[in-house]
Design a protein around this motif. Structure first.
Motif, PDB file in Angstrom:
ATOM      1  N   UNK A  57       0.817  -1.217   0.000  1.00  0.00           N
ATOM      2  CA  UNK A  57       0.000   0.000   0.000  1.00  0.00           C
ATOM      3  C   UNK A  57       0.850   1.266   0.000  1.00  0.00           C
ATOM      4  N   UNK A  58       1.960   1.245   0.709  1.00  0.00           N
ATOM      5  CA  UNK A  58       2.825   2.418   0.793  1.00  0.00           C
ATOM      6  C   UNK A  58       3.917   2.443  -0.277  1.00  0.00           C
ATOM      7  N   UNK A  59       4.046   1.349  -1.021  1.00  0.00           N
ATOM      8  CA  UNK A  59       5.086   1.244  -2.048  1.00  0.00           C
ATOM      9  C   UNK A  59       4.760   2.145  -3.239  1.00  0.00           C
ATOM     10  N   UNK A  60       5.791   2.580  -3.931  1.00  0.00           N
ATOM     11  CA  UNK A  60       5.615   3.429  -5.105  1.00  0.00           C
ATOM     12  C   UNK A  60       5.253   2.643  -6.360  1.00  0.00           C
ATOM     13  N   UNK A  61       5.187   1.321  -6.280  1.00  0.00           N
ATOM     14  CA  UNK A  61       4.778   0.510  -7.423  1.00  0.00           C
ATOM     15  C   UNK A  61       5.878   0.256  -8.425  1.00  0.00           C
ATOM     16  N   UNK A  62       7.069  -0.027  -7.920  1.00  0.00           N
ATOM     17  CA  UNK A  62       8.192  -0.280  -8.816  1.00  0.00           C
ATOM     18  C   UNK A  62       7.963  -1.497  -9.711  1.00  0.00           C
ATOM     19  N   UNK A  63       7.207  -2.470  -9.219  1.00  0.00           N
ATOM     20  CA  UNK A  63       6.932  -3.662 -10.032  1.00  0.00           C
ATOM     21  C   UNK A  63       6.119  -3.288 -11.271  1.00  0.00           C
ATOM     22  N   UNK A  64       5.233  -2.323 -11.154  1.00  0.00           N
ATOM     23  CA  UNK A  64       4.427  -1.883 -12.289  1.00  0.00           C
ATOM     24  C   UNK A  64       5.283  -1.185 -13.338  1.00  0.00           C
ATOM     25  N   UNK A  65       6.100  -0.267 -12.891  1.00  0.00           N
ATOM     26  CA  UNK A  65       6.879   0.537 -13.835  1.00  0.00           C
ATOM     27  C   UNK A  65       8.023  -0.244 -14.468  1.00  0.00           C
ATOM     28  N   UNK A  66       8.447  -1.322 -13.840  1.00  0.00           N
ATOM     29  CA  UNK A  66       9.545  -2.102 -14.406  1.00  0.00           C
ATOM     30  C   UNK A  66       9.073  -3.198 -15.364  1.00  0.00           C
ATOM     31  N   UNK A  67       7.788  -3.484 -15.375  1.00  0.00           N
ATOM     32  CA  UNK A  67       7.247  -4.568 -16.217  1.00  0.00           C
ATOM     33  C   UNK A  67       7.281  -4.170 -17.694  1.00  0.00           C
ATOM     34  N   UNK A  68       8.061  -4.906 -18.483  1.00  0.00           N
ATOM     35  CA  UNK A  68       8.193  -4.627 -19.916  1.00  0.00           C
ATOM     36  C   UNK A  68       6.879  -4.810 -20.670  1.00  0.00           C
ATOM     37  N   UNK A  69       6.055  -5.724 -20.229  1.00  0.00           N
ATOM     38  CA  UNK A  69       4.812  -6.051 -20.928  1.00  0.00           C
ATOM     39  C   UNK A  69       3.613  -5.260 -20.404  1.00  0.00           C
ATOM     40  N   UNK A  70       3.800  -4.497 -19.345  1.00  0.00           N
ATOM     41  CA  UNK A  70       2.731  -3.696 -18.731  1.00  0.00           C
ATOM     42  C   UNK A  70       1.516  -4.538 -18.339  1.00  0.00           C
ATOM     43  N   UNK A  71       1.771  -5.691 -17.765  1.00  0.00           N
ATOM     44  CA  UNK A  71       0.664  -6.553 -17.339  1.00  0.00           C
ATOM     45  C   UNK A  71       0.411  -6.475 -15.836  1.00  0.00           C
ATOM     46  N   UNK A  72       1.268  -5.799 -15.106  1.00  0.00           N
ATOM     47  CA  UNK A  72       1.083  -5.698 -13.654  1.00  0.00           C
ATOM     48  C   UNK A  72       0.277  -4.448 -13.335  1.00  0.00           C
ATOM     49  N   UNK A  73      -0.748  -4.642 -12.519  1.00  0.00           N
ATOM     50  CA  UNK A  73      -1.598  -3.555 -12.055  1.00  0.00           C
ATOM     51  C   UNK A  73      -1.656  -3.645 -10.537  1.00  0.00           C
ATOM     52  N   UNK A  74      -2.343  -2.699  -9.921  1.00  0.00           N
ATOM     53  CA  UNK A  74      -2.483  -2.716  -8.462  1.00  0.00           C
ATOM     54  C   UNK A  74      -3.947  -2.666  -8.079  1.00  0.00           C
ATOM     55  N   UNK A  75      -4.271  -3.427  -7.049  1.00  0.00           N
ATOM     56  CA  UNK A  75      -5.638  -3.400  -6.515  1.00  0.00           C
ATOM     57  C   UNK A  75      -5.805  -2.120  -5.700  1.00  0.00           C
ATOM     58  N   UNK A  76      -7.010  -1.906  -5.196  1.00  0.00           N
ATOM     59  CA  UNK A  76      -7.267  -0.727  -4.371  1.00  0.00           C
ATOM     60  C   UNK A  76      -6.382  -0.703  -3.125  1.00  0.00           C
ATOM     61  N   UNK A  77      -5.963  -1.883  -2.668  1.00  0.00           N
ATOM     62  CA  UNK A  77      -5.087  -1.984  -1.494  1.00  0.00           C
ATOM     63  C   UNK A  77      -3.617  -1.832  -1.868  1.00  0.00           C
ATOM     64  N   UNK A  78      -3.324  -1.640  -3.152  1.00  0.00           N
ATOM     65  CA  UNK A  78      -1.949  -1.477  -3.595  1.00  0.00           C
ATOM     66  C   UNK A  78      -1.250  -2.783  -3.940  1.00  0.00           C
TER      67      UNK A  78
END
Length: 185
Positions: A57-78
């Motif tokens: 929840x407090x993370x900046x979402x590095x997994x999203x921005x690093x994904x080459x295929x843009x398949x990672x999203x975040x739920x409402x809880x992050x």
């Protein structure tokens, strides 16, 4: 301005799809009862089973921005999840390498995406004796076996759940199911 083509129009442009099969596939899918939609949150690869998901929840979402295929999203809880709308996972490890909280980890997590992928033989044109290898061609793990030129089947022991076959199927015959306890509630 680009003209948007529906599924029936697209399939009819392909010379190897007889019109009767196109109508059967499209009309059959339109006749299905509307089911209540419940989102399925699929854990990304390298997910650590006992990870503290509240840290997401407090993370900046590095997994999203690093994904080459843009398949990672975040739920409402992050919490990160993946969606196979346009492509699949290459297992490049970047999401896990960028995760500061060890929710995703190459060393501690499992590489395989925990889903069961299946082919609906009523919607698959290859099961209707029309040559189509749309699902087999992008499969990096050779997890789709054809009997001769027809009747594709998923080989569960080889399938990593990458999802590349899902978005390329012209009839939407390939789907996934999250085994009990493997998705996010």
């Amino acid at each position: 301005m680009e003209k948007k083509v529906d599924r029936r129009g697209f399939l009819r442009t392909l010379p190897f799809f007889p019109a009767a099969i196109v109508d059967e596939i499209v009309d059959g899918s339109e006749k299905e009862e509307k089911k209540e939609y419940k989102p399925v949150y699929i854990r990304p690869p390298y997910f650590v089973e006992d990870a503290d998901l509240t840290l997401c929840k407090e993370c900046e979402g590095f997994c999203l921005t690093s994904c080459e295929e843009n398949i990672i999203q975040r739920s409402e809880d992050g919490v990160p999840y993946i969606i196979f709308k346009n492509t699949g996972c290459t297992f490049c490890e970047k999401c896990a390498e960028e995760c500061p909280e060890d929710v995703l980890s190459v060393e501690k997590g499992e590489k395989r995406i925990q889903v069961n992928i299946s082919i609906d033989i009523d919607r698959c044109v290859a099961w209707k004796k029309t040559m189509c290898f749309s699902c087999k061609e992008p499969c990096l793990d050779n997890a789709i076996k054809f009997e001769g030129l027809f009747n594709p089947q998923i080989i569960p022991d080889k399938c990593t759940g990458c999802g590349f076959c899902i978005s390329v199927c012209p009839t939407g015959a390939i789907s996934l199911d999250v085994p009990s306890g493997e998705g996010y509630d």
